[in-house]
Write an enzyme that holds these catalytic residues in place. Structure first.
Site, short mmCIF file in Angstrom:
data_model
loop_
_atom_site.label_atom_id
_atom_site.label_comp_id
_atom_site.label_asym_id
_atom_site.label_seq_id
_atom_site.Cartn_x
_atom_site.Cartn_y
_atom_site.Cartn_z
N ASP A 137 -3.47 -10.38 -15.93
CA ASP A 137 -4.54 -11.31 -15.88
C ASP A 137 -5.64 -10.93 -16.92
OD1 ASP A 137 -5.51 -13.47 -14.34
OD2 ASP A 137 -4.69 -12.59 -12.64
N GLU A 141 -5.09 -20.82 -17.35
CA GLU A 141 -5.18 -21.42 -16.18
C GLU A 141 -6.25 -22.53 -16.53
OE1 GLU A 141 -7.51 -20.83 -11.81
OE2 GLU A 141 -7.88 -19.43 -13.76
N ASP A 176 -4.07 3.85 2.47
CA ASP A 176 -5.47 3.50 2.62
C ASP A 176 -5.88 2.22 3.00
OD1 ASP A 176 -4.90 2.21 0.22
OD2 ASP A 176 -6.70 3.16 -0.94
N HIS A 187 -3.03 -17.51 -5.85
CA HIS A 187 -3.78 -16.63 -4.91
C HIS A 187 -4.85 -17.54 -4.57
CE1 HIS A 187 -5.38 -15.98 -8.85
NE2 HIS A 187 -6.45 -15.83 -8.47
N ASP A 188 -5.16 -18.61 -4.97
CA ASP A 188 -6.17 -19.54 -4.83
C ASP A 188 -6.01 -20.94 -3.86
OD1 ASP A 188 -8.37 -17.91 -5.97
OD2 ASP A 188 -7.87 -19.21 -7.91
N ASP A 227 -7.16 -16.26 -17.45
CA ASP A 227 -7.86 -16.68 -16.20
C ASP A 227 -9.24 -17.51 -16.61
OD1 ASP A 227 -8.85 -16.44 -13.25
OD2 ASP A 227 -10.61 -15.77 -14.19
N ASP A 245 -1.51 -1.43 -4.18
CA ASP A 245 -1.88 -0.42 -5.39
C ASP A 245 -0.56 -0.65 -6.45
OD1 ASP A 245 0.08 1.18 -4.14
OD2 ASP A 245 -1.49 2.22 -3.01
N ASP A 285 1.04 -1.04 0.01
CA ASP A 285 -0.04 0.06 0.12
C ASP A 285 0.77 1.27 -0.02
OD1 ASP A 285 -2.08 2.05 0.41
OD2 ASP A 285 -2.01 1.61 2.52
N ASN A 314 -0.32 4.48 -0.48
CA ASN A 314 -0.85 5.85 -0.33
C ASN A 314 -1.97 5.66 0.87
OD1 ASN A 314 -3.12 4.19 -1.17
ND2 ASN A 314 -4.21 5.46 -2.43
#
Length: 561
Positions: free
Chosen positions: A97, A256, A24, A331-332, A202, A28, A20, A22
């Site tokens: 992706d 994928e 929040d 990520h899965d 994907d 990003d 991150d 910025n």
């Protein structure tokens, strides 16, 4: 002649959890730009960035509202251009992706599609009339969704159902309509013209559909992926993309295809002569342990022989006809050191797993945090879960078996797709250096012991082991053998040892990894020790041609001629 991607080292960035910039609480584009020097130091020269397109974030960006805009959470198009410029200056290729199976239900195409039966965009999506039984409106078929429940969603405006094999908010595109392919080609051209180097495609095995006939797996709603996975027309659609987009740009593409694509299907997708994609990710090797039989991750055990059989099957198949990605997770999938390593040998097992995977024939793709040995998150309650797939699955399972609710929830907490999505652990400071404010999701409490800052200058760290592996592949005198050499697995029936040979011209390198918590003896009479490439203990113990391997020990060396 090797393609550039055959000699690359890839790194997947899950943007929302990476860095991150910025303050929040959300990762990003500028956070990625800030860390490109770090990736360059690690030895990475190819990054895959998960979706940052404009999205309502029903599935963390895989539900795209506008392919030509950057989601405000992640920055701006100018931020991405700056990222791309810095990456190119560092010699890092960038792939994005490309979500081809579906859009968000807030995409302009779908907003038009659902207006009327004769709307010009109606056939951009898969619409079917309801089944009416005893005056009751039912879905067209009993097909289930990957995220639980029916694969169909009713829309009152036109009294029809649209198909959605994932979330209700992710309607499936109709690839039978040639305008869909052409529209997606235009999207791809726009990004390639901007300067990216290719795409990770994907859910690309799901573009085709069977005729809309009930599954015979069950009378009620049932997930029957044979109805919409790896069907013949899938190859036709990918060939159209190849001819209209990938080939003219010489774009690198990695599809994928999940865990259900057969070897024969994979050859059609990604052999050197396939005219579809450069290579494919599969998940066949991801679940060779006892995770479904245990209640405590401390009891996890790896089924080593089936794991070897699976990985060897892919290596053998593609040895002359294609190329493979080398990856433990994405990520899965669960964090590999929690899934296949050992809690008491965290450092050793993380290094061993890295060596046996990334010295194989293929292109490494590591997932953020893997290089420091990040672990699964200690989820205690379903309220801690963010992943829509996990939540929907639990809801549907409990509806069918309410008496097993506790066990269902317990298993979901152990296997959720949220494990790899916790914040990247950069430092031992608050929020693991990911942000200066509370992040959008969890920070693993072990960030004070497992983080980049503590490992990057420690020659004995997991990070340093990964860096050395990548240096061996890219810059050492063994590069040609590690990239172009043959792959031959030996000791296939050994329940503890994972061993293979890499041969190129007159050179043979052996890679050895032990999955045992006890000392294991390997007879190396035929494999005399020469130059040592990489090792995860301080010394090597062998005598009388017997190599003594300590728990989770790994060693790779050049066999003496």
């Amino acid at each position: 002649m090797n393609k550039w991607w055959m000699e690359a080292v890839g790194y997947q960035i899950y943007i929302k959890s990476f860095k991150d910039s910025n303050h929040d609480g959300i990762g990003d584009l500028n956070g990625i730009t800030e860390k490109l020097d770090y990736l360059h130091l690690l030895g990475v020269n190819l990054v895959w960035i998960t979706p940052f397109y404009d999205s309502p974030m029903d599935d963390n960006g895989y539900d795209v509202r506008d392919y030509f805009k950057v989601s405000k959470e992640y920055g701006s198009l100018e931020d991405f251009k700056a990222l791309l410029k810095k990456a190119k200056n560092l010699g890092i290729k960038v792939i994005l992706d490309f979500v081809l199976n579906h859009t968000s239900d807030e995409h302009a195409w779908f907003m038009e599609s659902k207006k009327s039966l004769d709307n010009p965009y109606r056939d951009y999506y898969i619409w079917q009339k309801p089944k009416v039984v005893d005056g009751k409106i039912l879905p067209p078929t009993n097909w289930g969704s990957f995220f639980g429940g029916s694969a169909w969603k009713y829309d009152e405006t036109t009294n029809e159902y649209y198909m959605k094999i994932f979330s209700d908010k992710m309607p499936d595109l109709n690839w039978k309509n040639p305008n869909v392919a052409q529209s997606m080609i235009e999207v791809g051209k726009w990004w390639l013209d901007l300067g990216i180097d290719g795409f990770r495609l994907d859910a690309v095995s799901h573009l085709a559909r069977e005729d809309f006939v009930d599954s015979t797996f069950a009378k009620d709603t049932v997930l029957d992926w044979f109805k919409f996975s790896n069907l013949p027309d899938n190859h036709k659609y990918l060939n159209q993309l190849h001819e209209g987009l990938f080939k003219p740009y010489d774009a690198f593409t990695i599809g994928e295809v999940g865990g259900q694509a057969s070897i024969d299907e994979a050859i059609k997708y990604a052999s050197f002569n396939s005219n579809e994609v450069s290579m494919v990710f599969n998940f066949d090797h991801n679940w060779h342990n006892n995770i479904w039989d245990i209640t405590d991750l401390k009891d996890i055990k790896v089924n080593v022989i089936p794991l070897k059989e699976t990985l060897n099957k892919w290596q053998e198949t593609f040895k002359d006809i294609g190329w493979l990605p080398l990856n433990w997770l994405n990520h899965d999938q669960p964090r590999v050191v929690s899934h296949y390593g050992h809690v008491d040998y965290h450092n050793e097992s993380a290094k061993m797993l890295a060596s046996i995977m990334y010295l194989s024939r293929g292109t490494p793709f590591i997932y953020q945090g893997e290089e420091i040995g990040m672990t699964n998150y200690p989820f205690k309650d379903l309220s801690e879960i963010n992943d829509i797939s996990t939540l929907n699955s639990v809801k549907n399972q409990i509806a069918m078996e309410p008496e097993r609710a506790h066990q269902i929830i317990e298993k979901a907490l152990m296997t959720s797709r949220d494990h790899p999505r916790t914040m990247m652990q950069w430092q031992h400071t608050e929020y693991a250096g990911f942000s200066t404010v509370k992040p959008w999701f969890h920070v693993n409490p072990n960030y004070t012991e497992i983080n980049v800052f503590d490992q990057v200058n420690d020659p004995t760290s997991i990070w340093s082991h990964y860096q050395k592996l990548f240096s061996l592949r890219r810059f050492s005198k063994y590069s040609k053998t590690l990239i172009n050499g043959t792959y031959e697995m030996i000791l296939k029936d050994d329940p503890n040892l994972f061993v293979y040979l890499r041969k190129y011209q007159e050179e043979t390198i052996i890679v050895i990894g032990s999955f045992s918590t006890s000392e294991t003896i390997m007879d190396i009479t035929n494999y005399p020790v020469g130059d040592i490439l990489i090792h995860n203990y301080e010394d090597i113990s062998y005598e009388n041609n017997n190599l003594k391997l300590r728990p989770y020990e790994t060693i790779s060396y050049r066999i003496k001629e």
